[in-house]
Design an enzyme around this catalytic site. Structure first.
Site, mmCIF file in Angstrom:
data_model
loop_
_atom_site.group_PDB
_atom_site.id
_atom_site.type_symbol
_atom_site.label_atom_id
_atom_site.label_comp_id
_atom_site.label_asym_id
_atom_site.label_seq_id
_atom_site.Cartn_x
_atom_site.Cartn_y
_atom_site.Cartn_z
ATOM 1 N N GLY A 272 1.193 -0.939 0.056
ATOM 2 C CA GLY A 272 -0.249 0.061 0.085
ATOM 3 C C GLY A 272 0.833 1.191 0.042
ATOM 4 C CE1 TYR B 299 4.388 8.670 3.502
ATOM 5 C CE2 TYR B 299 3.871 8.849 0.796
ATOM 6 C CZ TYR B 299 5.262 9.082 2.122
ATOM 7 O OH TYR B 299 6.198 8.571 2.101
ATOM 8 C CB ALA C 92 -6.775 1.586 4.657
ATOM 9 C CB CYS D 114 -5.216 5.280 -0.047
ATOM 10 S SG CYS D 114 -4.967 3.665 1.444
#
Length: 226
Positions: free
Chosen positions: A73, A75, A151, A182
């Site tokens: 992924g 941030y 997330a 993201c």
């Protein structure tokens, strides 16, 4: 298969401390010394950078500490009011399929949020869980606005998982302004309280325990731990 241990931490857990615990537990699961662990916690305010993080997506690098996470992924933000769920599961005894595991985490989250009448959905090309916001202005192309409510970012080592997912209960949503969450700028971020739902952490933890069994098989209910 042994039932996973469930652990709930009361106060915010420093990120590096959590990483160290996960590293050790993954090694112990791999070696057969410990059973699986589902760890529910909160972190102090911080940003994490996954393996796909782009430097330009860190908009305010001095706002909070930035940690290199080692998970997949881009941030993301962690902080008080957000339930972080670290799932250290032995995929050798489950399904040795990384894509299926990520899909199972999404399914677990969707089923959990459904307990609170939240219609959360997957989106192609966007890992995580999303809700449509008809109460907000549409995007320039006329499509509905969507906000991320959870997330997902995982790492697999020798078929043992760690990291996991985070669900926004009542975090300070302004803290997301320091990053492009993201890597997705056209959609926003929400929380259960922002959606008008007075859900507590304890409510969410109970729902997570109940729906875990539906997705991953038999589990045990969480017990409080310091």
């Amino acid at each position: 298969m042994n039932k996973p241990e469930w652990r709930i931490s009361d106060g915010p857990v420093p990120y590096q401390e959590a990483l160290a615990v996960m590293e050790q537990r993954v090694a112990d699961i791999r070696a057969g010394r410990e059973r699986e662990l589902v760890w529910l916690l909160e972190h102090p305010p911080l940003y994490t950078a996954g393996t796909s993080a782009k430097p330009q997506d860190l908009l305010q690098p001095m706002r909070f500490a930035v940690h290199v996470a080692g998970r997949g992924g881009q941030y993301t933000y962690h902080g008080p009011g957000q339930r972080v769920v670290y799932a250290m599961l032995d995929l050798r005894a489950r399904r040795q399929d990384v894509r299926r595991f990520v899909s199972d985490l999404e399914d677990w989250t969707i089923r959990t949020l459904a307990r609170f009448s939240v219609t959360a959905e997957r989106r192609a090309g966007r890992v995580g869980v999303w809700v449509v916001r008809p109460d907000k202005p549409t995007l320039p192309d006329g499509t509905p606005r969507e906000d991320k409510v959870a997330a997902i970012g995982v790492r697999i080592r020798h078929w043992v998982s760690f990291h996991g997912l985070s669900i926004n209960v009542e975090p300070d949503l302004s803290h997301y302004a320091g990053i492009v969450p993201c890597g997705i700028a056209e959609h926003g971020v929400t929380s259960l309280v922002d959606l008008g739902l007075p859900v507590t952490m304890a409510d969410l933890d109970t729902a997570l325990a109940e729906t875990f069994d539906e997705v991953f098989g038999e589990g045990v209910r969480p017990s409080q731990a310091a």
